[in-house]
Design an enzyme around this catalytic site. Sequence first.
Site, mmCIF file in Angstrom:
data_model
loop_
_atom_site.group_PDB
_atom_site.id
_atom_site.type_symbol
_atom_site.label_atom_id
_atom_site.label_comp_id
_atom_site.label_asym_id
_atom_site.label_seq_id
_atom_site.Cartn_x
_atom_site.Cartn_y
_atom_site.Cartn_z
ATOM 1 C CB THR A 39 -0.934 -0.148 1.104
ATOM 2 O OG1 THR A 39 -1.776 -1.303 1.275
ATOM 3 C CG2 THR A 39 -1.798 1.052 1.360
ATOM 4 N N GLY A 78 2.352 -2.441 8.141
ATOM 5 C CA GLY A 78 2.740 -3.059 9.674
ATOM 6 C C GLY A 78 3.917 -3.472 9.803
ATOM 7 C CD GLU A 370 -33.408 14.736 25.820
ATOM 8 O OE1 GLU A 370 -34.275 14.421 26.664
ATOM 9 O OE2 GLU A 370 -32.622 15.718 25.486
#
Length: 619
Positions: A39, A78, A370
């Site tokens: 990549t 990595g 809420e």
Amino acid sequence: MMLHFQVFLSAIYSSGSERHLKYIPKIFNMEIFGCFALTEVSHGSNSKAIRTTAHYDPTTEEFIIHSPDFEAAKFLIGNMGKTATHAVVFAQLYTPGGQCHGLHPFVVQIRDPKTLLPVPGVMVGDVGRKLGQNGLDNGFTMFHKVRIPRQDLLNRTGDVTPEGTYVTPFKVPCLQVSQGPVPARKRSATGARLAGADCSRFGFQCHQQGRGHLGQPHLQGPGLTTCWPTAARRPPLACTTPTSPTRLVREAAPLRAAPHCGFKGERLLVSHPQIGVTGFSGDWGSLSPQQWRLLPYLAAAYALDHFAKSLFLDLMGLQQGLLKNDRSARQVRGGSLFPAALLLFQPRGFVAVNRLGDLRDNNDPNCTYEGDNNVLLQQTSNYLLGLLAPGGPGGAHFQSPLKSVAFLEAYPALLGQRFQVASLEDCLDSSVPLAAYEWLVCYLLRESYQKLNQEKRSGSDDFTARNNCQVYYCRSLALAFLELTVVRRFHEHTHQPSVPPPLRAVLQRLSALYGLWSLSQHTALLYQGGYFTGEQAGKIVESAILALCSQLKDDAVALVDVIAPPDFVMDSPIGKADGELYKNIWTTILQESKVLERASWWPEFSVNKPVIGGLRSKL
């Protein structure tokens, strides 16, 4: 360790040959530590467009590994951040004469195993904090004319002789750049051959390494108006396309030459075709899956933005009436709007500097201010069920202060309606999903009412009966009613005469896209209740969604810029209005602290590393 042994080792063993077996014992003994570098900053899943180059020099029998610019830097790899000493680097292989033979893997040393300092010509560093999994050592690398021996080419799928001749066991060679432009009549066939050659070789490498998907993580994010600027301004990770009759150039979308095996140019994410589709011979400017993934959310941002603002003004009017002690019927009935109003007001991205994590963290509490969503949905469905009960609100007439349930006056007639659209063109108006939603709410209201009565007849008390009706009935009813309300308001707004004519067409496309896209989530119910019959109904709706996406793609960036927060609010390098995604993220990462420094524990990982099996517990 998994990346080191299962990916780095596997890549060398399966993509290399006997001459690469020398690395195996060093990997097992941890003499070297590896990573898998595919990549890049600007390319991920489209491996064929990787821009790192490997030019062969026959005079020295070496490959010259080079990153032409920062967009070609290996990124988010990595083990690369602080620890890897070697990498399997994928690069475009060039032989003498400038011939490109496509993507090939090389074993490249990036750090000295003894000092963990970068080798000459390599800039390597850490990408910094991420949204999660910060225990993973993700890094980046740029190569400046780094020379490696010819033998470090992993040559299972292709090799280069000492003289510079490329040899491969595959019969279909990649088209050479030196062959010049491809005639238009041959583009489709050429594209198919290119895809077949490069994909077969690279696919074989992936198969050998047991890697099913090599790509970039999908961009993730929370709020529509904060994340859409990032997506729309973001050029695609790996979106190069073959030469095409038309080139869709978007504002703020970089156009980079990528002259690898006949590919050139880049498209904005909302324009490029799905990566992996080979042999495509149609119009590259037509529909892409990326448009389908993104543009409906842009339409939803506009629809929900208008709904939130218009409902806020209505609720402000209700509040003013309360302060003035207004006791009119409209004012009294307005109180029932609050459950629905509260519900509707809820409202290369993993690197922390992009702030997608912060944006989501800041948005998540909005869903609980809420009360739980399911409680609010039950309140909405209870209100609707009360309209069918004898003596319920409005008696024989379905009245509401904002006319949100006025359509139920035609409740029996609506249940008898069916989808009557016969052509795609007739389905491109928001009146089509509006009519379908009215039928859907009536159908779910009837089914929920019958289910509730059935539960009560079986002996369940009111609480148990209503609780047992939520899944598949009341909950779906409440969601469909809320979606109908949004669709109706945006439809009425976009069809007002006050809308300027130049804006009317694009806003009406947004309205139709949001309505059809939301409705498509209920296709099973539409068939189950009989509103849709035959396969043609579902196909027309799907085709209309895709057609609207294609029609809106040219306006996507302008539509985003209208609603995008300014840069100082976004504070995100990938979300800036200038569209310089890669430049901004690269600059930001390099400015982070200690990006290029060794880790403080580097001696324990290199010179003072323990012997494998030598450590013993001190307990």
